[in-house]
Motif scaffolding. Structure first.
Motif, PDB file in Angstrom:
ATOM      1  N   LEU A  81       0.800  -1.210   0.000  1.00 54.32           N
ATOM      2  CA  LEU A  81       0.000   0.000   0.000  1.00 54.32           C
ATOM      3  C   LEU A  81       0.839   1.270   0.000  1.00 54.32           C
ATOM      4  CD1 LEU A  81      -2.920  -0.754   2.478  1.00 54.32           C
ATOM      5  CD2 LEU A  81      -3.093  -0.203   0.044  1.00 54.32           C
ATOM      6  N   ALA A  82       1.915   1.275   0.779  1.00 55.94           N
ATOM      7  CA  ALA A  82       2.706   2.490   0.897  1.00 55.94           C
ATOM      8  C   ALA A  82       3.414   2.818  -0.413  1.00 55.94           C
ATOM      9  CB  ALA A  82       3.719   2.355   2.031  1.00 55.94           C
ATOM     10  N   SER A  83       3.921   1.786  -1.083  1.00 59.41           N
ATOM     11  CA  SER A  83       4.578   2.104  -2.362  1.00 59.41           C
ATOM     12  C   SER A  83       3.545   2.459  -3.422  1.00 59.41           C
ATOM     13  CB  SER A  83       5.507   0.975  -2.829  1.00 59.41           C
ATOM     14  OG  SER A  83       5.016  -0.267  -2.467  1.00 59.41           O
ATOM     15  N   THR A  84       2.340   1.888  -3.312  1.00 56.42           N
ATOM     16  CA  THR A  84       1.252   2.302  -4.200  1.00 56.42           C
ATOM     17  C   THR A  84       0.935   3.783  -3.992  1.00 56.42           C
ATOM     18  OG1 THR A  84       0.323   0.089  -3.987  1.00 56.42           O
ATOM     19  CG2 THR A  84      -1.107   1.778  -4.913  1.00 56.42           C
ATOM     20  N   LEU A  85       0.901   4.157  -2.722  1.00 51.91           N
ATOM     21  CA  LEU A  85       0.631   5.545  -2.360  1.00 51.91           C
ATOM     22  C   LEU A  85       1.701   6.483  -2.941  1.00 51.91           C
ATOM     23  CD1 LEU A  85      -0.474   6.669   1.175  1.00 51.91           C
ATOM     24  CD2 LEU A  85       1.358   7.885   0.045  1.00 51.91           C
ATOM     25  N   ALA A 115      -7.057   6.889  -1.397  1.00 51.04           N
ATOM     26  CA  ALA A 115      -7.631   5.552  -1.188  1.00 51.04           C
ATOM     27  C   ALA A 115      -6.631   4.667  -0.448  1.00 51.04           C
ATOM     28  CB  ALA A 115      -8.023   4.936  -2.524  1.00 51.04           C
ATOM     29  N   ALA A 116      -5.370   4.722  -0.871  1.00 50.31           N
ATOM     30  CA  ALA A 116      -4.332   3.912  -0.228  1.00 50.31           C
ATOM     31  C   ALA A 116      -4.132   4.361   1.225  1.00 50.31           C
ATOM     32  CB  ALA A 116      -3.024   4.016  -0.997  1.00 50.31           C
ATOM     33  N   LEU A 117      -4.140   5.687   1.414  1.00 50.90           N
ATOM     34  CA  LEU A 117      -3.951   6.233   2.763  1.00 50.90           C
ATOM     35  C   LEU A 117      -5.047   5.740   3.717  1.00 50.90           C
ATOM     36  CD1 LEU A 117      -2.440   8.103   4.662  1.00 50.90           C
ATOM     37  CD2 LEU A 117      -3.864   9.986   3.840  1.00 50.90           C
ATOM     38  N   ILE A 118      -6.294   5.808   3.212  1.00 54.34           N
ATOM     39  CA  ILE A 118      -7.420   5.367   4.047  1.00 54.34           C
ATOM     40  C   ILE A 118      -7.277   3.882   4.384  1.00 54.34           C
ATOM     41  CG2 ILE A 118      -9.907   4.905   3.995  1.00 54.34           C
ATOM     42  CD1 ILE A 118     -10.114   7.599   2.410  1.00 54.34           C
ATOM     43  N   LEU A 119      -6.835   3.107   3.401  1.00 53.95           N
ATOM     44  CA  LEU A 119      -6.677   1.668   3.650  1.00 53.95           C
ATOM     45  C   LEU A 119      -5.581   1.394   4.679  1.00 53.95           C
ATOM     46  CD1 LEU A 119      -7.180   0.239   0.064  1.00 53.95           C
ATOM     47  CD2 LEU A 119      -8.693  -0.004   2.035  1.00 53.95           C
ATOM     48  N   ILE A 120      -4.497   2.175   4.618  1.00 51.90           N
ATOM     49  CA  ILE A 120      -3.422   2.001   5.617  1.00 51.90           C
ATOM     50  C   ILE A 120      -3.961   2.307   7.010  1.00 51.90           C
ATOM     51  CG2 ILE A 120      -1.223   2.898   6.467  1.00 51.90           C
ATOM     52  CD1 ILE A 120      -0.402   3.342   3.554  1.00 51.90           C
ATOM     53  N   SER A 121      -4.715   3.404   7.104  1.00 58.01           N
ATOM     54  CA  SER A 121      -5.327   3.781   8.382  1.00 58.01           C
ATOM     55  C   SER A 121      -6.221   2.666   8.910  1.00 58.01           C
ATOM     56  CB  SER A 121      -6.204   5.019   8.175  1.00 58.01           C
ATOM     57  OG  SER A 121      -5.598   6.132   8.719  1.00 58.01           O
ATOM     58  N   LEU A 122      -7.088   2.162   8.011  1.00 60.45           N
ATOM     59  CA  LEU A 122      -8.005   1.097   8.414  1.00 60.45           C
ATOM     60  C   LEU A 122      -7.245  -0.121   8.909  1.00 60.45           C
ATOM     61  CD1 LEU A 122     -10.880   1.089   5.767  1.00 60.45           C
ATOM     62  CD2 LEU A 122     -11.009   1.564   8.231  1.00 60.45           C
TER      63      LEU A 122
END
Lengths: 284, 261
Positions: free
Chosen positions: A230-234, A248-255
């Motif tokens: 996710l982080a590299s996608t971000l 979207a990636a940030l929200i998923l990391i948070s979740l």
């Protein structure tokens, strides 16, 4: 005298009733209020973006982010899996490494004296500074990211478990000695249960840190297009000004962080709720 | 174990302390030249001000430390389960149920719970807690926790029970109740007890021998006998005999503290 007068009075007085009402209200509010804040914040965000005609490459609106989340799911889902695997593996290794080292430290003063300073150095050196080095010496991007996340996550487990293993009731230690307990019996029946609440406290911290470690590692190591989680996608999305996907990636990391915290808290509750003060509801 | 206690003076020696001394850091004399023969069936109180070495004596007998000089010998040698200990705090494992706390002395000897279940339940019954076997310590009151601690000390049917100010932290009412229950227990199982206390009244009520100790250096200065018959009840507490024994013990304690009686 009517029948109603002779009926036994309920054993709750007005104060208790008010208290019960308050508690009920609090229970609902605990869920309702944050949900309300979330809805209002998203609404405000949406209005700001649409009314102010903010271009999506400055600030994407919640609708766009939701769209991206659906559209890019085929990219995001594998990224979730990779970051998730990275975090969980790092956490498992941190538990194994941290607990093993803590047991070694408490079983032998010599081992503790020899290695404790290096455990501290490993902890205080920022992982961002170490990650490029690891990247050079470890071929696999996944393995080097794992190593980074592990370094960050293992210290709280080591330090908490060490303190826990040293926190046994002195009288209980004496009692074990009087009954001729072996070293192993003391560890198994006395020190391990004493350390459990401390360990679980460390585990909660380590869960969050493992994710942070994974994200940092992906930033540093995954930058060269190796495409990790996710982080590299971000990061990649930010290079392409694809801010919908970035959010979207940030929200998923948070979740993911929230889910990890919830899991750790549940484990902690299940292990302690029967006997430990921290997990016991006090009667008023 | 159920045998009548011989009168004082006709009991067989269980443990002998001869010229036992304990020195810390080379110059702090915690205990000086202690000689004491503990007989089967004795209820001995070690009575004295703090710093008189009574807890040191207990730790030496428990084998938690070695005397600097002198010897402590068990008649016929000491074997596993010969000793039960009760500390000032209940010292229970909070993560273990009552039954598992009482099981501990056996568990450490490699005995499974099912093997010794009857002993565990019997010990809990003796202290009146058979209904609480599945409870966790936090669910019990201070007095009940202490009872569990006593059950744990009794469960191996030890030849000697050491008690280090076990009731000091309890309220007066609970303490009196436990004093009586302890005597009843002792009648039931006929064990030998060494009881550390700084309460004159407690020592007189419970024991048939009182060893009065003084501080700096920790030493024995007097031994008193309380020949009142057991079982002793609450009436004993208000008898003239009890008052006289209390005065004797109190005088000895004043002497121990270097004050005029």
């Amino acid at each position: 005298m009517t029948l109603a007068d002779t009926a036994p009075a309920p054993h709750v007085d007005a104060e208790e009733l008010a208290q019960a009402r308050r508690e009920k209200l609090m229970k609902i509010a605990r869920w309702f209020l944050p949900s309300l804040v979330l809805v209002l914040a998203i609404l405000a965000w949406h209005l700001y973006v649409t009314i102010g005609e903010v271009p999506h490459y400055i600030l994407p609106g919640p609708v766009l982010i939701a769209q991206k989340m659906v559209e890019d799911w085929s990219i995001l889902w594998p990224a979730i899996l990779i970051t998730g695997r990275l975090t969980i593996l790092a956490l498992i290794m941190a538990v194994i490494g941290g607990v093993t080292l803590a047991v070694a430290f408490t079983q032998s003063k010599w081992i503790e004296m020899s290695f404790f300073p290096y455990a501290v150095i490993l902890q205080v050196t920022p992982v961002v500074a170490v990650a490029p080095l690891i990247k050079i010496y470890v071929d696999s991007a996944f393995m080097s990211a794992l190593l980074c996340a592990w370094i960050v996550a293992f210290f709280p487990i080591l330090s908490n478990t060490t303190i826990g293993l040293k926190s046994a009731d002195h009288n209980l230690e004496d009692l074990y000695s009087i009954y001729g307990a072996s070293r192993w019996q003391k560890l198994r029946y006395l020190y391990a249960p004493t350390a459990l609440p401390f360990f679980l406290g460390g585990l909660k911290i380590a869960g969050g840190l493992a994710l942070i470690g994974a994200v940092v590692a992906e930033f540093v190591i995954g930058r060269s297009g190796t495409g990790l989680g996710l982080a590299s996608t971000l990061l990649e999305a930010s290079y392409r000004f694809n801010f919908g996907r970035l959010f979207a990636a940030l929200i998923l990391i948070s979740l993911m962080g929230v889910v990890i915290f919830a899991i750790m808290s549940t484990i902690s509750y299940l292990a302690l709720h029967k006997w430990h003060e921290s997990a016991i509801k006090r009667e008023r | 174990m159920l045998k009548p206690r011989a009168p004082l003076g006709q009991r067989n020696a269980l443990l002998k302390m001869s010229h036992v001394e304990k020195t810390f850091r080379g110059d702090v004399v915690a205990l000086k030249d202690m000689n004491l023969t503990v007989n089967e069936g004795d209820f001995i109180s070690l009575l004295g001000p703090s710093g008189c070495g009574k807890s040191t004596a207990l730790r030496l007998i428990a084998g938690l430390m070695k005397p600097t000089t002198g010897r402590i010998e068990w008649t016929g040698g000491q074997s596993a389960g010969d000793l039960g200990v009760v500390f000032q705090e209940p010292t229970l494992m909070p993560w273990a149920r009552v039954q598992d706390n009482v099981w501990l002395p056996f568990r450490l000897r490699g005995k499974s719970y099912s093997e010794v279940k009857d002993d565990v339940l019997e010990a809990l019954k003796l202290v009146g807690l058979e209904k609480f076997q599945r409870a966790f310590p936090r669910e019990l009151s201070g007095g009940m926790k202490m009872r569990v601690s006593i059950a744990r000390a009794l469960v191996t049917k030890p030849r000697l029970i050491l008690m280090d100010e076990p009731f000091a932290a309890l309220d007066e009412i609970t303490r009196h109740k436990l004093n009586q229950d302890l005597l009843a227990l002792r009648e039931a199982i006929g064990c030998t007890v060494i009881f550390v206390t700084h309460s004159v009244f407690e020592s007189v009520f419970l024991s048939d021998r009182i060893v009065v100790m003084a501080a700096r250096p920790g030493r024995v200065i007097r031994e008193l006998e309380v020949d009142a018959p057991y079982p002793r009840t609450e009436e004993f507490r208000t008898s003239a005999e009890y008052a006289a024994h209390c005065r004797n013990a109190s005088d000895a304690l004043h002497e121990a503290m270097g004050e005029p009686a």
